[in-house]
Each structure stands twice: as structure tokens, then as C-alpha cells.
Scaffold this motif. Structure first.
Motif, PDB file in Angstrom:
ATOM      1  N   ALA A 291       0.822  -1.195   0.000  1.00 53.06           N
ATOM      2  CA  ALA A 291       0.000   0.000   0.000  1.00 53.06           C
ATOM      3  C   ALA A 291       0.861   1.251   0.000  1.00 53.06           C
ATOM      4  O   ALA A 291       2.060   1.205   0.301  1.00 53.06           O
ATOM      5  CB  ALA A 291      -0.911   0.008   1.232  1.00 53.06           C
TER       6      ALA A 291
ATOM      7  N   TYR B  11       0.731   5.181   1.598  1.00 52.67           N
ATOM      8  CA  TYR B  11       0.159   6.138   2.519  1.00 52.67           C
ATOM      9  C   TYR B  11       0.824   7.485   2.261  1.00 52.67           C
ATOM     10  O   TYR B  11       1.863   7.566   1.602  1.00 52.67           O
ATOM     11  CB  TYR B  11       0.423   5.720   3.974  1.00 52.67           C
ATOM     12  CG  TYR B  11      -0.461   4.601   4.477  1.00 52.67           C
ATOM     13  CD1 TYR B  11      -0.314   3.304   4.002  1.00 52.67           C
ATOM     14  CD2 TYR B  11      -1.442   4.840   5.436  1.00 52.67           C
ATOM     15  CE1 TYR B  11      -1.121   2.269   4.459  1.00 52.67           C
ATOM     16  CE2 TYR B  11      -2.250   3.821   5.916  1.00 52.67           C
ATOM     17  CZ  TYR B  11      -2.081   2.548   5.417  1.00 52.67           C
ATOM     18  OH  TYR B  11      -2.884   1.525   5.888  1.00 52.67           O
TER      19      TYR B  11
ATOM     20  N   LEU C 219      -4.206   6.499   4.306  1.00 50.27           N
ATOM     21  CA  LEU C 219      -4.116   5.537   3.221  1.00 50.27           C
ATOM     22  C   LEU C 219      -4.439   6.229   1.904  1.00 50.27           C
ATOM     23  O   LEU C 219      -5.436   6.946   1.798  1.00 50.27           O
ATOM     24  CB  LEU C 219      -5.084   4.377   3.441  1.00 50.27           C
ATOM     25  CG  LEU C 219      -5.196   3.372   2.305  1.00 50.27           C
ATOM     26  CD1 LEU C 219      -3.909   2.590   2.139  1.00 50.27           C
ATOM     27  CD2 LEU C 219      -6.370   2.421   2.538  1.00 50.27           C
TER      28      LEU C 219
ATOM     29  N   ARG D  89      -4.213   0.787  -1.942  1.00 52.39           N
ATOM     30  CA  ARG D  89      -3.758  -0.509  -1.442  1.00 52.39           C
ATOM     31  C   ARG D  89      -4.083  -1.577  -2.471  1.00 52.39           C
ATOM     32  O   ARG D  89      -5.130  -1.520  -3.138  1.00 52.39           O
ATOM     33  CB  ARG D  89      -4.439  -0.822  -0.116  1.00 52.39           C
ATOM     34  CG  ARG D  89      -4.082  -2.160   0.535  1.00 52.39           C
ATOM     35  CD  ARG D  89      -4.877  -2.339   1.821  1.00 52.39           C
ATOM     36  NE  ARG D  89      -4.546  -3.551   2.564  1.00 52.39           N
ATOM     37  CZ  ARG D  89      -5.140  -4.721   2.368  1.00 52.39           C
ATOM     38  NH1 ARG D  89      -6.081  -4.841   1.446  1.00 52.39           N
ATOM     39  NH2 ARG D  89      -4.784  -5.768   3.100  1.00 52.39           N
TER      40      ARG D  89
ATOM     41  N   SER E   9      -4.074  -5.865  -2.732  1.00 53.75           N
ATOM     42  CA  SER E   9      -3.869  -7.114  -2.014  1.00 53.75           C
ATOM     43  C   SER E   9      -3.106  -8.108  -2.877  1.00 53.75           C
ATOM     44  O   SER E   9      -2.884  -7.886  -4.068  1.00 53.75           O
ATOM     45  CB  SER E   9      -5.214  -7.702  -1.598  1.00 53.75           C
ATOM     46  OG  SER E   9      -5.921  -8.141  -2.748  1.00 53.75           O
TER      47      SER E   9
ATOM     48  N   THR F 183      -7.965  -3.881  -5.214  1.00 52.17           N
ATOM     49  CA  THR F 183      -7.466  -2.543  -4.937  1.00 52.17           C
ATOM     50  C   THR F 183      -8.513  -1.711  -4.201  1.00 52.17           C
ATOM     51  O   THR F 183      -9.714  -1.915  -4.364  1.00 52.17           O
ATOM     52  CB  THR F 183      -7.060  -1.803  -6.217  1.00 52.17           C
ATOM     53  OG1 THR F 183      -8.200  -1.721  -7.081  1.00 52.17           O
ATOM     54  CG2 THR F 183      -5.944  -2.540  -6.937  1.00 52.17           C
TER      55      THR F 183
ATOM     56  N   TYR G 171      -8.921   2.628  -2.847  1.00 50.68           N
ATOM     57  CA  TYR G 171      -8.349   3.968  -2.924  1.00 50.68           C
ATOM     58  C   TYR G 171      -9.053   4.925  -1.962  1.00 50.68           C
ATOM     59  O   TYR G 171     -10.238   4.765  -1.665  1.00 50.68           O
ATOM     60  CB  TYR G 171      -8.505   4.537  -4.338  1.00 50.68           C
ATOM     61  CG  TYR G 171      -7.795   3.768  -5.411  1.00 50.68           C
ATOM     62  CD1 TYR G 171      -8.407   2.711  -6.073  1.00 50.68           C
ATOM     63  CD2 TYR G 171      -6.489   4.097  -5.769  1.00 50.68           C
ATOM     64  CE1 TYR G 171      -7.744   2.006  -7.067  1.00 50.68           C
ATOM     65  CE2 TYR G 171      -5.812   3.403  -6.761  1.00 50.68           C
ATOM     66  CZ  TYR G 171      -6.456   2.354  -7.407  1.00 50.68           C
ATOM     67  OH  TYR G 171      -5.786   1.662  -8.380  1.00 50.68           O
TER      68      TYR G 171
END
Length: 115
Positions: free
Chosen positions: A35, A37, A47, A50, A52, A57, A59
């Protein structure tokens, strides 16, 4: 010791684009997600995007339709393509690796968007 190395930050005018990259080294397997940040002066870290391990995803609302996160699983690398940048995107951007055992953070890369 796992290391995250970020690159691609810099200064850009509003409306411009930047691509951030983060590569994790000394790690094999067990990655749940990677991810991005960001933390602006005087604000909490938030955040941005991200992805996985299976490609899902998510946002932050503020960057949807402008930023795209992608991962090169074979290289343990995550990219963040940032388009239509705004001055409010100015922040230090941090890469995060979520492993089953613990989380790892990069050192951060500065992104500055001038108006």
C-alpha cells in the motif's frame, strides 16, 4: 531484515503526473498486501491506495480516478501512478508492506505539487 526502497517523488506542477515505485527486498512469500500512505505537514498519515496479494485494490476517495496502484508480484514491487496532481496531494508518501507476521514501512518520498 526486510527493506523497502521507494523512488519517483519530486516536484511537479498542478495537473502533472508522477509515478512512485517501491521494491521490497529480503522477503519471500507471506505478503498480504502492499500500500501507499501519505502524510502532509500537520496531518495524520492516511491511506492513499492498497493492492492485495490477489489484486484487489482500494483507494482514498480523494484520489479515485486519478491514481492507480499496481503490483509486480514477481519483483515484490508496487507502483503508484499519479495523474492530474493537485497542490493538496503534496505530502511525504510512504510504502507499506503487509506481511502475515508484521508490517513494514519505507522511508518515504516527498511529492510536492505547485499551483
Amino acid at each position: 531484515q526486510v527493506q523497502l526502497v521507494e523512488s519517483g517523488g519530486g516536484l511537479v506542477q498542478a495537473g502533472g503526473s508522477l509515478r512512485l515505485s517501491c521494491t521490497a527486498s529480503r522477503i519471500t512469500g507471506g505478503i498480504k498486501a502492499m500500500a501507499w500512505y501519505r502524510q502532509a505537514p500537520g496531518k495524520e498519515r492516511e491511506l492513499v491506495a492498497r493492492i492485495s496479494a490477489n489484486g484487489v485494490t482500494n483507494y482514498a476517495d480523494s484520489v479515485k480516478d486519478r491514481f492507480t496502484v499496481a503490483r509486480d508480484n514477481g519483483e515484490n514491487t508496487v507502483h503508484l501512478q499519479m495523474n492530474s496532481l493537485k497542490p493538496e496531494d503534496t505530502a511525504v508518501y510512504y510504502c507499506k508492506l503487509e506481511h502475515w507476521s508484521r508490517n513494514y514501512w519505507g522511508q518515504g518520498t516527498q511529492v510536492t505539487v505547485s499551483s
